[in-house]
Design an enzyme around this catalytic site. Sequence first.
Site, PDB file in Angstrom:
ATOM      1  N   LYS A 142      79.595  38.784   2.378  1.00 35.97           N
ATOM      2  CA  LYS A 142      79.164  39.840   1.461  1.00 35.97           C
ATOM      3  C   LYS A 142      79.577  41.192   2.039  1.00 35.97           C
ATOM      4  O   LYS A 142      79.438  41.427   3.252  1.00 35.97           O
ATOM      5  CB  LYS A 142      77.651  39.755   1.282  1.00 35.97           C
ATOM      6  CG  LYS A 142      77.057  40.731   0.274  1.00 35.97           C
ATOM      7  CD  LYS A 142      75.565  40.472   0.131  1.00 35.97           C
ATOM      8  CE  LYS A 142      74.897  41.464  -0.802  1.00 35.97           C
ATOM      9  NZ  LYS A 142      73.446  41.176  -0.944  1.00 35.97           N
TER      10      LYS A 142
ATOM     11  N   SER B 198      71.922  40.446  -5.325  1.00 39.97           N
ATOM     12  CA  SER B 198      73.191  41.147  -5.240  1.00 39.97           C
ATOM     13  C   SER B 198      74.282  40.329  -4.554  1.00 39.97           C
ATOM     14  O   SER B 198      75.413  40.772  -4.465  1.00 39.97           O
ATOM     15  CB  SER B 198      72.996  42.455  -4.471  1.00 39.97           C
ATOM     16  OG  SER B 198      72.548  42.196  -3.137  1.00 39.97           O
TER      17      SER B 198
ATOM     18  N   SER C  26      67.856  38.658  -3.809  1.00 37.29           N
ATOM     19  CA  SER C  26      69.272  38.964  -3.950  1.00 37.29           C
ATOM     20  C   SER C  26      70.204  37.920  -3.367  1.00 37.29           C
ATOM     21  O   SER C  26      71.404  37.992  -3.573  1.00 37.29           O
ATOM     22  CB  SER C  26      69.572  40.343  -3.333  1.00 37.29           C
ATOM     23  OG  SER C  26      68.779  40.589  -2.199  1.00 37.29           O
TER      24      SER C  26
END
Length: 531
Positions: free
Chosen positions: A138, A219, A243
């Site tokens: 990420k 996310s 997330s």
Amino acid sequence: MGLTNMRALSLPMALCLAALAPIETFAQDDGQVPRLQQLVFPPLPDGTPALPEDIVAALDRVLPSLTIPELSGFMEDGQLTSVILTRYYLERIAALDDHYRTYLEVNPAAIEEAQSADALRAEGTVLGPLHGIPVSLKDNIGTAAPMHTTAGAEILRDHAPEADAALVRQLRDGGAVILGKANLSEFAGAISLGLFLGGSTAIAGSGINPHGAFPTGGSSSGSAGAVAANLTTVSVGSETSGSLIAPSAWHSVVGMKPSRDLVSGDGVIPLLTTNDSPGPIARTVTDAALLLGVIDTGHADYAAALSLDALQGLRVGVLASELAAQKGNADLLQRIATALTLTGAEVGPASLSGWQSALSEFDLFLAGGIRYEMTAYIGSIRPEIDGPEALAAYYAADPDTRAPFGTPVLDAKLAEAATLSEEDFRAMGESLTAKAAELLDAAFAASGAEVLVSIDNDHSQVYATAGYPAITVPLGARSGGGILAALGSDGAGMPVGATLIGKQGADASLLGYAYAFEQASQLQLTPEISP
């Protein structure tokens, strides 16, 4: 930042939902934006032949069902190399990711890292269970040049930290190949949830769920999407509140939020440091356990805890009282009960009722995190950003480039924490952590359970704030309801996950429980993708 329970929508969540395109446009290119920077792939030496079609076809067929130990076995006996596997993923990313947008950047040294892994293996040196295995990260996880760390934001487009994040150093020391940086919700969801409830950034555009017309979640959606679409073996995401768990569940993959500080956050762009936790995203619990064992601070052998009998005779508390009333959940609760029965678990009710009231200050706390942690990090790189107001002004100066999906979350938070002092913000964090831990401890004690079970990220605000571990395991597809019901759809066909919540520090045990559940349920969905 993650999505909270639909019954307790925050203002920014409501704003983002109101701005969403109609549900029937999900997973289409309508509203998509061009990448600010195109993916650049590592060059191959002149004369390098293309991967043989039969090898590509075989990998297309078998990779989604292979675990890391099986891949390592093929490498060990010479049937596969890290270079071939890495090239396969890079070619697949080149063919597919302009649509799915799961990557912001490809590692220009990926082939060199794979070559190094193969050379070491040929010499008889294997650095760990991830030796030669491609991993994506990420893009709030720091990587030194030549890669960047942008959190998806134009303002950090050229940012490259001086050093890799601690967990990245551990991956490299373990022989893993860093494949690239995964798309996310910009600044972990503190700007906008974008088109599809997460996964939208100025740099890479909006991620698309490979399973179809469904939200991507935020996310860590790029990490989950890349794993689901077979664009990496595993990925490292991060959780603040749902997330990591939400996108994993919605992409029908395994995602784990470890206990607080089990994985170092050193070098990870912060949102709420009391909550933030990097964690593994994988197709199987086995792979998640192996990845966690490489990136955790203690290098534990979590794979040793994986057992078909891990739940045998164990008391499991299902949070049915909060879940049963939601449309479409009755069928899911029956699936959970059936799988748990097959494992030999003793299933009973458990409750976290009242958590919304107990944690009612969380939205204000999040606003404080944006003010005192996230923008402080940005300001350390761009000194003109001395608070969220300056960041909002920066976005507003060139919205088409810097904020193609708007800034509804940031806008809603601007005034919310304006009168919150940093001292009060820190005290609020300690208070909320204690309250969340008290809620979970009470639920464990009252039910006599060793593990609690929820659906998707319905209780993420509780376990993430408490710092307790949680893992989501695929539960098939919804017959209806869920988050899509709030957007005017019946929700049928959307991937869903059963989320197991463990006691503080019981990460190894939780992985064992998840493995037993996974093997009993066998409900993972594989998307149909044609290059």
